[in-house]
Write a protein that holds these residues in place. Structure first.
Motif, PDB file in Angstrom:
ATOM      1  N   GLN A  73      12.266 -64.227 -22.931  1.00 39.40           N
ATOM      2  CA  GLN A  73      12.837 -63.939 -24.251  1.00 39.40           C
ATOM      3  C   GLN A  73      12.424 -65.010 -25.263  1.00 39.40           C
ATOM      4  O   GLN A  73      12.019 -64.698 -26.381  1.00 39.40           O
ATOM      5  N   MET A  74      12.507 -66.271 -24.877  1.00 37.26           N
ATOM      6  CA  MET A  74      12.149 -67.358 -25.787  1.00 37.26           C
ATOM      7  C   MET A  74      10.639 -67.397 -26.027  1.00 37.26           C
ATOM      8  O   MET A  74      10.194 -67.667 -27.142  1.00 37.26           O
ATOM      9  N   ILE A  75       9.850 -67.117 -24.994  1.00 36.45           N
ATOM     10  CA  ILE A  75       8.386 -67.069 -25.149  1.00 36.45           C
ATOM     11  C   ILE A  75       8.005 -66.034 -26.201  1.00 36.45           C
ATOM     12  O   ILE A  75       7.125 -66.270 -27.034  1.00 36.45           O
ATOM     13  N   ASN A  76       8.666 -64.874 -26.195  1.00 34.54           N
ATOM     14  CA  ASN A  76       8.369 -63.836 -27.184  1.00 34.54           C
ATOM     15  C   ASN A  76       8.698 -64.300 -28.601  1.00 34.54           C
ATOM     16  O   ASN A  76       7.936 -64.055 -29.538  1.00 34.54           O
ATOM     17  N   LYS A  77       9.823 -64.987 -28.779  1.00 35.80           N
ATOM     18  CA  LYS A  77      10.200 -65.504 -30.101  1.00 35.80           C
ATOM     19  C   LYS A  77       9.197 -66.549 -30.586  1.00 35.80           C
ATOM     20  O   LYS A  77       8.714 -66.493 -31.713  1.00 35.80           O
ATOM     21  N   VAL A  78       8.916 -67.511 -29.725  1.00 35.19           N
ATOM     22  CA  VAL A  78       8.022 -68.611 -30.093  1.00 35.19           C
ATOM     23  C   VAL A  78       6.600 -68.097 -30.314  1.00 35.19           C
ATOM     24  O   VAL A  78       5.921 -68.499 -31.262  1.00 35.19           O
ATOM     25  N   GLY A  79       6.154 -67.193 -29.459  1.00 37.01           N
ATOM     26  CA  GLY A  79       4.805 -66.637 -29.593  1.00 37.01           C
ATOM     27  C   GLY A  79       4.592 -65.936 -30.918  1.00 37.01           C
ATOM     28  O   GLY A  79       3.533 -66.074 -31.542  1.00 37.01           O
ATOM     29  N   SER A  80       5.596 -65.199 -31.386  1.00 32.17           N
ATOM     30  CA  SER A  80       5.443 -64.502 -32.667  1.00 32.17           C
ATOM     31  C   SER A  80       5.338 -65.490 -33.828  1.00 32.17           C
ATOM     32  O   SER A  80       4.604 -65.248 -34.790  1.00 32.17           O
ATOM     33  N   ILE A  81       6.026 -66.615 -33.734  1.00 31.19           N
ATOM     34  CA  ILE A  81       5.931 -67.626 -34.796  1.00 31.19           C
ATOM     35  C   ILE A  81       4.543 -68.266 -34.788  1.00 31.19           C
ATOM     36  O   ILE A  81       3.919 -68.430 -35.837  1.00 31.19           O
ATOM     37  N   PHE A  82       4.041 -68.616 -33.598  1.00 34.43           N
ATOM     38  CA  PHE A  82       2.695 -69.191 -33.519  1.00 34.43           C
ATOM     39  C   PHE A  82       1.645 -68.208 -34.037  1.00 34.43           C
ATOM     40  O   PHE A  82       0.719 -68.601 -34.740  1.00 34.43           O
ATOM     41  N   SER A  89       2.027 -65.978 -36.316  1.00 33.50           N
ATOM     42  CA  SER A  89       2.119 -65.922 -37.779  1.00 33.50           C
ATOM     43  C   SER A  89       1.425 -67.114 -38.432  1.00 33.50           C
ATOM     44  O   SER A  89       1.057 -67.054 -39.602  1.00 33.50           O
ATOM     45  N   LEU A  90       1.234 -68.194 -37.660  1.00 32.19           N
ATOM     46  CA  LEU A  90       0.518 -69.373 -38.154  1.00 32.19           C
ATOM     47  C   LEU A  90      -0.964 -69.337 -37.775  1.00 32.19           C
ATOM     48  O   LEU A  90      -1.653 -70.350 -37.849  1.00 32.19           O
ATOM     49  N   GLN A  91      -1.440 -68.163 -37.350  1.00 23.83           N
ATOM     50  CA  GLN A  91      -2.849 -67.918 -37.014  1.00 23.83           C
ATOM     51  C   GLN A  91      -3.311 -68.642 -35.753  1.00 23.83           C
ATOM     52  O   GLN A  91      -4.479 -68.986 -35.622  1.00 23.83           O
ATOM     53  N   TRP A  92      -2.412 -68.893 -34.814  1.00 26.49           N
ATOM     54  CA  TRP A  92      -2.777 -69.446 -33.514  1.00 26.49           C
ATOM     55  C   TRP A  92      -3.166 -68.292 -32.598  1.00 26.49           C
ATOM     56  O   TRP A  92      -2.621 -67.190 -32.708  1.00 26.49           O
ATOM     57  N   SER A  93      -4.091 -68.536 -31.664  1.00 24.75           N
ATOM     58  CA  SER A  93      -4.325 -67.556 -30.600  1.00 24.75           C
ATOM     59  C   SER A  93      -3.338 -67.884 -29.482  1.00 24.75           C
ATOM     60  O   SER A  93      -3.149 -69.045 -29.128  1.00 24.75           O
ATOM     61  N   VAL A  94      -2.685 -66.855 -28.964  1.00 21.10           N
ATOM     62  CA  VAL A  94      -1.603 -67.046 -27.999  1.00 21.10           C
ATOM     63  C   VAL A  94      -1.853 -66.176 -26.776  1.00 21.10           C
ATOM     64  O   VAL A  94      -2.160 -64.993 -26.901  1.00 21.10           O
ATOM     65  N   ASN A  95      -1.732 -66.770 -25.592  1.00 23.16           N
ATOM     66  CA  ASN A  95      -1.827 -66.042 -24.329  1.00 23.16           C
ATOM     67  C   ASN A  95      -0.579 -66.322 -23.511  1.00 23.16           C
ATOM     68  O   ASN A  95      -0.069 -67.446 -23.507  1.00 23.16           O
ATOM     69  N   LEU A  96      -0.102 -65.293 -22.805  1.00 28.04           N
ATOM     70  CA  LEU A  96       1.079 -65.418 -21.959  1.00 28.04           C
ATOM     71  C   LEU A  96       0.666 -65.303 -20.500  1.00 28.04           C
ATOM     72  O   LEU A  96      -0.182 -64.482 -20.152  1.00 28.04           O
ATOM     73  N   TYR A  97       1.285 -66.115 -19.645  1.00 28.28           N
ATOM     74  CA  TYR A  97       0.988 -66.113 -18.218  1.00 28.28           C
ATOM     75  C   TYR A  97       2.288 -66.068 -17.427  1.00 28.28           C
ATOM     76  O   TYR A  97       3.210 -66.844 -17.705  1.00 28.28           O
ATOM     77  N   ASN A  98       2.349 -65.175 -16.450  1.00 25.20           N
ATOM     78  CA  ASN A  98       3.491 -65.057 -15.526  1.00 25.20           C
ATOM     79  C   ASN A  98       4.829 -64.911 -16.242  1.00 25.20           C
ATOM     80  O   ASN A  98       5.861 -65.325 -15.712  1.00 25.20           O
ATOM     81  N   ASP A  99       4.835 -64.360 -17.429  1.00 24.97           N
ATOM     82  CA  ASP A  99       6.057 -64.139 -18.213  1.00 24.97           C
ATOM     83  C   ASP A  99       6.879 -65.398 -18.462  1.00 24.97           C
ATOM     84  O   ASP A  99       8.044 -65.322 -18.823  1.00 24.97           O
TER      85      ASP A  99
END
Length: 103
Positions: free
Chosen positions: A63-72, A74-84
């Motif tokens: 849940q927190m990864i999803n919140k933080v990932g969306s903010i990153f 929006s700042l034009q970062w490339s974001v990858n998620l691993y193992n949820d």
């Protein structure tokens, strides 16, 4: 450069120059923040101190990864998620389209 471990109160700004660090790692930092800290302020501070091309590695709940990932994102970062539970973000050297410098 070296690998330096630092304990810091993330509710305060980090006493360093902008674009100083190549890598930031956090382990359940966001879910353990006191109520006085906003997640967006912490992400903005991370964005300030990581140099373009630098990385953040964040371990959190899904849940927190999803919140933080969306903010990153929006700042034009490339974001990858691993193992949820792991977010790996890389800061880009982003400039607005049509944003030529006037001299």
């Amino acid at each position: 450069r070296g690998l330096i471990g630092v304990y810091h109160d993330w509710c305060e700004s980090f006493s360093t120059y902008p674009r100083t660090y190549d890598l930031l790692h956090s382990n359940f930092l966001f879910s353990n923040l006191p109520e006085r800290c906003a997640i967006i302020d912490l992400v903005a501070e991370m964005d300030r101190i990581v140099r373009p091309g630098g990385y953040v590695v964040i371990q959190e709940s899904k849940q927190m990864i999803n919140k933080v990932g969306s903010i990153f994102r929006s700042l034009q970062w490339s974001v990858n998620l691993y193992n949820d539970q792991y977010l790996v973000g890389q800061k880009s050297l982003w400039r607005p389209e049509g944003g030529e410098v006037q001299r």
